[in-house]
Structures are given as structure tokens and as C-alpha cells.
Scaffold this active site. Structure first.
Site, PDB file in Angstrom:
ATOM      1  N   ILE A  71      -0.639 -16.730 -34.611  1.00 43.40           N
ATOM      2  CA  ILE A  71      -0.678 -18.187 -34.539  1.00 43.40           C
ATOM      3  C   ILE A  71      -0.104 -18.620 -33.197  1.00 43.40           C
ATOM      4  O   ILE A  71       0.984 -18.193 -32.811  1.00 43.40           O
ATOM      5  CB  ILE A  71       0.111 -18.817 -35.700  1.00 43.40           C
ATOM      6  CG1 ILE A  71      -0.490 -18.365 -37.046  1.00 43.40           C
ATOM      7  CG2 ILE A  71       0.102 -20.350 -35.593  1.00 43.40           C
ATOM      8  CD1 ILE A  71       0.306 -18.781 -38.266  1.00 43.40           C
ATOM      9  N   GLU A 117       1.039  -3.623 -33.113  1.00 44.37           N
ATOM     10  CA  GLU A 117       1.085  -2.272 -33.683  1.00 44.37           C
ATOM     11  C   GLU A 117      -0.250  -1.861 -34.305  1.00 44.37           C
ATOM     12  O   GLU A 117      -0.457  -0.690 -34.630  1.00 44.37           O
ATOM     13  CB  GLU A 117       2.200  -2.177 -34.735  1.00 44.37           C
ATOM     14  CG  GLU A 117       3.607  -2.238 -34.164  1.00 44.37           C
ATOM     15  CD  GLU A 117       4.023  -3.625 -33.695  1.00 44.37           C
ATOM     16  OE1 GLU A 117       4.587  -3.712 -32.583  1.00 44.37           O
ATOM     17  OE2 GLU A 117       3.769  -4.619 -34.411  1.00 44.37           O
ATOM     18  N   THR A 127       4.282 -20.520 -25.933  1.00 43.64           N
ATOM     19  CA  THR A 127       4.348 -19.670 -24.740  1.00 43.64           C
ATOM     20  C   THR A 127       3.043 -18.900 -24.581  1.00 43.64           C
ATOM     21  O   THR A 127       2.235 -18.824 -25.509  1.00 43.64           O
ATOM     22  CB  THR A 127       5.509 -18.649 -24.852  1.00 43.64           C
ATOM     23  OG1 THR A 127       5.185 -17.703 -25.884  1.00 43.64           O
ATOM     24  CG2 THR A 127       6.831 -19.346 -25.180  1.00 43.64           C
ATOM     25  N   TRP A 138       3.414  -9.440 -40.381  1.00 40.33           N
ATOM     26  CA  TRP A 138       3.833 -10.716 -39.799  1.00 40.33           C
ATOM     27  C   TRP A 138       2.909 -11.799 -40.344  1.00 40.33           C
ATOM     28  O   TRP A 138       1.718 -11.555 -40.490  1.00 40.33           O
ATOM     29  CB  TRP A 138       3.736 -10.622 -38.283  1.00 40.33           C
ATOM     30  CG  TRP A 138       4.508 -11.661 -37.547  1.00 40.33           C
ATOM     31  CD1 TRP A 138       4.031 -12.833 -37.055  1.00 40.33           C
ATOM     32  CD2 TRP A 138       5.886 -11.620 -37.199  1.00 40.33           C
ATOM     33  NE1 TRP A 138       5.024 -13.527 -36.430  1.00 40.33           N
ATOM     34  CE2 TRP A 138       6.188 -12.800 -36.503  1.00 40.33           C
ATOM     35  CE3 TRP A 138       6.910 -10.690 -37.426  1.00 40.33           C
ATOM     36  CZ2 TRP A 138       7.456 -13.096 -36.017  1.00 40.33           C
ATOM     37  CZ3 TRP A 138       8.167 -10.978 -36.938  1.00 40.33           C
ATOM     38  CH2 TRP A 138       8.433 -12.156 -36.243  1.00 40.33           C
ATOM     39  N   HIS A 188       2.612 -15.865 -24.769  1.00 40.35           N
ATOM     40  CA  HIS A 188       2.652 -14.635 -25.556  1.00 40.35           C
ATOM     41  C   HIS A 188       1.414 -14.513 -26.459  1.00 40.35           C
ATOM     42  O   HIS A 188       0.862 -13.421 -26.624  1.00 40.35           O
ATOM     43  CB  HIS A 188       3.939 -14.598 -26.392  1.00 40.35           C
ATOM     44  CG  HIS A 188       4.132 -13.336 -27.160  1.00 40.35           C
ATOM     45  ND1 HIS A 188       4.393 -12.130 -26.553  1.00 40.35           N
ATOM     46  CD2 HIS A 188       4.091 -13.086 -28.491  1.00 40.35           C
ATOM     47  CE1 HIS A 188       4.511 -11.192 -27.477  1.00 40.35           C
ATOM     48  NE2 HIS A 188       4.332 -11.752 -28.660  1.00 40.35           N
TER      49      HIS A 188
END
EC number: 2.5.1.78
Length: 163
Positions: free
Chosen positions: A81, A59, A85, A26, A87
Site C-alpha cells: 500500500i 521476501e 515515501t 504484511w 519506498h
């Protein structure tokens, strides 16, 4: 800038040290650079390094846990980054706690090179890109390999003292 206060680290001979590099995919432009530069630094210092890729930051800990069973040290690399939210906070906390637990449970160096930044530009500036202020992939590798040597030194001195 977090580079301030970074200690000078002597060049080390990492010959015979095995190290795994676990990197997320990612934010690929950042993670690919961190991954490649960490592996190159390990090779430059004489370590035996293998690279592995996982999808995202969440992961990383389970892959690091498995790698820690087989390697002298593990370097974890990724890039989270901040978004709009909470998260971001959950991911960063989860990864950091997971990596710390693995290091303590295995008594092996687990270098946390997972970038936790507010912007993509901050990530680029820490990724070893041309003109970047920092190279967290190289720094994490250096820390992991140096810690392997320090742990060996501790064991050797303790053994000589019968501890």
C-alpha cells in the site's frame, strides 16, 4: 476498475499440476484472504497446492525462486500500500522484476498476485472479500494453472512437429 476487460476463462482440469502459493504476511487481513482463496481455488480445480508464508513483499521473489525449482507453477501474493515515501515504488518494482526474471529463467508460470494499491480500501476491493469487485488470489491461481496447461500444449505440438 481493472476488472474491465478481464477475459472469460474456461474451467480447467488441473489434476496432476503442482503449485506453490507464496504469500506475504504484511497487511495480514488482505494477504490471508488472498492466500486462502488461491489455495481453495487450486483444490477446486484438482491441483496439488502447498502454501508458504514470508514476512513481506521483498521476501517473495527468493521464496518463489526456490519453489519454482520444485513445482509446476508458483503464485505470488502480497499487498503493498502506497505510503508517503518512494519506498512503495522501490518495493513494487523490485518484486515485479524479480518475479518476471524467475519466470523467464525457469520457463515456469509465476503468477503475480501482489496487489500494488494506493489505499487499504482498494486492496480489500481486490482481495475477494464479501462484496469485492475482484479476487486477485483466485485470478492469479487460474492464470498459473492455465499457463501450465498451455505450456504443456506448446511442448506437445512442437514435439509432434519434430521441433
Amino acid at each position: 476498475m481493472s476488472k474491465e476487460g478481464l477475459p472469460e476463462v474456461a474451467t480447467i482440469d488441473a489434476t496432476g499440476i503442482s503449485v506453490a502459493v507464496i504469500s506475504a504476511t504484511w497487511n495480514a487481513d488482505i494477504c490471508d484472504r488472498l492466500h486462502e482463496r488461491a489455495l481453495a481455488h487450486a483444490q477446486q480445480l484438482g491441483a496439488e497446492a502447498d502454501g508458504f508464508r514470508v514476512v513481506g513483499a521483498l521476501e517473495i521473489p527468493v521464496a518463489v525462486q526456490e519453489a519454482a525449482r520444485h513445482y509446476d507453477a508458483v503464485v505470488a501474493l502480497g499487498c503493498v500500500i502506497r505510503g508517503g515515501t518512494p519506498h512503495f515504488d522501490y518495493v513494487c518494482d523490485s518484486v515485479t522484476q524479480g518475479l518476471t526474471r524467475i519466470a523467464l529463467d525457469t520457463s515456469k508460470p509465476i503468477a503475480n498476485g501482489v496487489l500494488t494499491v494506493n489505499t487499504h480500501d482498494q486492496a480489500v476491493d481486490r482481495s475477494g472479500a464479501p462484496g469485492a469487485a475482484e479476487d486477485k488470489g483466485v485470478e492469479a491461481m487460474q492464470a498459473a494453472l492455465d499457463t501450465v496447461l498451455q505450456l504443456r500444449n506448446i511442448k506437445e505440438r512442437a514435439s509432434k512437429r519434430g521441433l
